[in-house]
Design a protein around this motif. Sequence first.
Motif, PDB file in Angstrom:
ATOM      1  N   SER A 116       0.945  -1.252   0.045  1.00  0.00           N
ATOM      2  CA  SER A 116      -0.073   0.004   0.017  1.00  0.00           C
ATOM      3  C   SER A 116       0.849   1.141   0.049  1.00  0.00           C
ATOM      4  N   LYS A 117       1.856   1.197   0.637  1.00  0.00           N
ATOM      5  CA  LYS A 117       2.794   2.335   0.899  1.00  0.00           C
ATOM      6  C   LYS A 117       3.205   2.592  -0.680  1.00  0.00           C
ATOM      7  N   LEU A 118       3.586   1.582  -1.491  1.00  0.00           N
ATOM      8  CA  LEU A 118       4.104   1.966  -2.918  1.00  0.00           C
ATOM      9  C   LEU A 118       3.200   2.359  -3.720  1.00  0.00           C
ATOM     10  N   ARG A 119       1.789   1.993  -3.532  1.00  0.00           N
ATOM     11  CA  ARG A 119       0.545   2.427  -4.279  1.00  0.00           C
ATOM     12  C   ARG A 119       0.490   4.036  -4.033  1.00  0.00           C
ATOM     13  N   ARG A 120       0.572   4.042  -2.834  1.00  0.00           N
ATOM     14  CA  ARG A 120       0.568   5.725  -2.385  1.00  0.00           C
ATOM     15  C   ARG A 120       1.560   6.634  -2.934  1.00  0.00           C
ATOM     16  N   ARG A 121       2.676   5.944  -2.896  1.00  0.00           N
ATOM     17  CA  ARG A 121       3.936   6.727  -3.609  1.00  0.00           C
ATOM     18  C   ARG A 121       3.806   6.834  -5.263  1.00  0.00           C
ATOM     19  N   ILE A 122       2.887   6.094  -5.831  1.00  0.00           N
ATOM     20  CA  ILE A 122       2.819   6.137  -7.292  1.00  0.00           C
ATOM     21  C   ILE A 122       1.467   7.305  -7.431  1.00  0.00           C
ATOM     22  N   VAL A 123       0.544   7.186  -6.490  1.00  0.00           N
ATOM     23  CA  VAL A 123      -0.244   8.169  -6.585  1.00  0.00           C
ATOM     24  C   VAL A 123       0.102   9.447  -6.392  1.00  0.00           C
ATOM     25  N   ASP A 124       1.066   9.650  -5.334  1.00  0.00           N
ATOM     26  CA  ASP A 124       1.668  11.106  -5.276  1.00  0.00           C
ATOM     27  C   ASP A 124       2.498  11.296  -6.526  1.00  0.00           C
TER      28      ASP A 124
END
Length: 133
Positions: A116-124
């Motif tokens: 989930s942290k990687l997905r959040r970084r991609i969204v950012d």
Amino acid sequence: MAEKIPNPIDRHVGTRVRMRRMMLAMSQTDLGDALGLTFQQVQKYEKGTNRVGASRLQHISQILQVPVAFFFEGAPHQPGQPKGHGEAPSPAYVFDFLATSDGLALTKAFMRIKESKLRRRIVDLVEGIADEE
């Protein structure tokens, strides 16, 4: 002769048919064969050029494994129809995005990322790129 503009609801239903067909990795030919139609007819349904009749829409819903109501989710408001009080804006832009091959591919790839942290970084990252434009 003037070109006839498709009804927004017919276009919306067609977009939802296309989106679901693509989610199932089904070609227009495959759907046409299952319906006893040509791929050109499926193409016309998906563009909203030709209206899908009730019985045909029921058949499409069975083939694409969704309820008939799926095709109307997020449909645009039509003049003359009463609006609900405090109605939220239509999320049609999400459906339009998912109906594109890029949108569907991006969504499928994104959902395969477990962290989930990687997905959040991609969204950012994507939001940052969008803000720069």
